[in-house]
Design an enzyme around this catalytic site. Structure first.
Site: not given
Ligand code: DGL
Length: 267
Positions: A81, A16, A79, A193-195, A47
Site C-alpha cells: 500500500t 504499517s 508494504c 499485502c504483506t499481512h 494504510y
Molecule cells: N501490510 C500492508 C500492505 O502490504 C497494508 C496493511 C494496511 O492496510 O495498513 O499493503
C-alpha cells in the site's frame, strides 16, 4: 580466511503494522548476518484507508526522519500500500538503497496455467495507477481479478496477537478471489499485502479449491541481497553470532518486541 565483519548498521524494514514481518523473516533466512530494525507505523494503521496524497506525505516524512535517526544501510518498504505510492519520492530524498514491495503480477502471469489470476490486496492497492501499470506491462493477456479486502489486514494483526480467527469471516473476505470462466478457474492468488502471508495456513483451509498463493517475500530478500552486494554476499561463518541485536519500534510507542519471534519461522 577470516569471516567478514558483521554489518554494524541495520536494514530498516517498514510497514504499517506487523505484516512486514512476512518480509523480514525471509531477509533473516537469506541474510542471517544482517541486523534488522523493524518499524511498525501502528499509529497510522491501516494504510489501506488513507487517501493517496496524505499517505505519501506521511510516509516520506516519517521514513526520512527514521533514516536520519537510525542510520540504516538500506530501507525495505515491506508494504504494498505504501510502496505503490512512495518509492519514487522516497528514493529522490534518500541516498541509501530503498527496496519496495509491489504486487507480484509478472511472476503470477508466468505461473498461471488457466490464465485467471487474482491480486488480493488492500482496497487502496487495487486502485493504484502503479498496479494498473504492472498489469498493462506484464500481464496484458492474463485475466486479472483485483480484490481489495476490507478486513484481512486487521484479521492478520489479530491472529498475530493470538486471537482466534473466524473461519467464516475469512472465507467471505477471500470468496471474490475464486473465479471460474469457460470451464477454467483461478489458479494463482497474489498475496499483495504483506499481512496476508502470515495467514497462509488459515487461507489454505478456507479456500474453495487449491491455488498457488504467491508471496513476494523471498524475491524481496533476494533483491535486497543484490542491492547490498558484496557487503552481505557469500557465506559468513560466525558473522550471525556476532550480529547486533534486532530492534522493533512502534510509532504508537507500544512494546512490539514479541514480534521478533516471527523472524524464526521462515522455511
Ligand atoms: N501490510 C500492508 C500492505 O502490504 C497494508 C496493511 C494496511 O492496510 O495498513 O499493503
Amino acid at each position: 580466511m577470516s569471516a567478514p565483519a558483521p554489518l554494524a548498521s541495520p536494514v530498516l524494514v517498514f510497514d504499517s503494522g506487523a505484516g512486514g514481518m512476512s518480509v523480514a523473516r525471509r531477509i533473516r533466512h537469506l541474510l542471517p548476518q544482517l541486523p534488522l530494525c523493524y518499524v511498525a507505523d501502528d499509529a497510522g494503521f491501516p494504510y489501506g484507508d488513507w487517501p493517496e496524497e496524505a499517505l505519501t506525505a506521511h510516509c516520506v516524512a516519517l521514513l526520512t526522519r527514521l533514516v536520519d535517526e537510525l542510520r540504516p544501510c538500506a530501507v525495505v518498504i515491506a508494504c504494498n500500500t505504501a510502496s505503490t505510492l512512495v518509492l519514487a519520492p522516497l528514493r529522490a530524498r534518500l541516498s541509501i538503497p530503498v527496496v519496495g514491495t509491489v504486487p507480484a503480477i509478472k511472476p503470477a502471469a508466468e505461473l498461471s496455467c488457466s490464465g485467471l489470476v487474482t491480486v488480493l490486496a488492500t482496497p487502496a492497492t487495487v486502485v493504484r495507477d502503479y498496479t494498473f501499470d504492472l498489469i498493462r506491462r506484464f500481464a496484458p493477456d492474463t485475466a486479472i481479478t483485483l480484490v481489495g479486502a476490507r478486513g484481512l489486514a486487521r484479521l492478520a494483526e489479530g491472529a498475530i496477537a493470538g486471537k482466534e480467527i473466524d473461519a467464516q469471516v475469512l472465507a467471505q473476505e477471500i470468496a471474490p478471489c475464486f473465479v471460474t470462466k469457460n470451464g477454467a478457474r483461478t489458479d494463482v492468488v497474489v498475496l499483495a499485502c504483506t499481512h496476508y502471508p502470515l495467514l497462509l495456513p488459515q487461507l489454505r483451509l478456507v479456500a474453495p479449491w487449491d491455488v498457488d498463493w504467491l508471496d513476494p517475500a523471498p524475491a524481496i530478500a533476494r533483491r535486497l541481497a543484490v542491492v547490498l552486494g558484496d557487503s552481505v554476499s557469500g557465506p559468513a561463518p560466525g558473522a550471525e553470532a556476532q550480529r547486533p541485536p534486532d530492534r522493533v519500534i512502534a510509532t504508537s510507542g507500544a512494546d512490539l518486541g514479541p514480534l521478533l519471534r516471527l523472524l524464526a519461522v521462515a522455511s
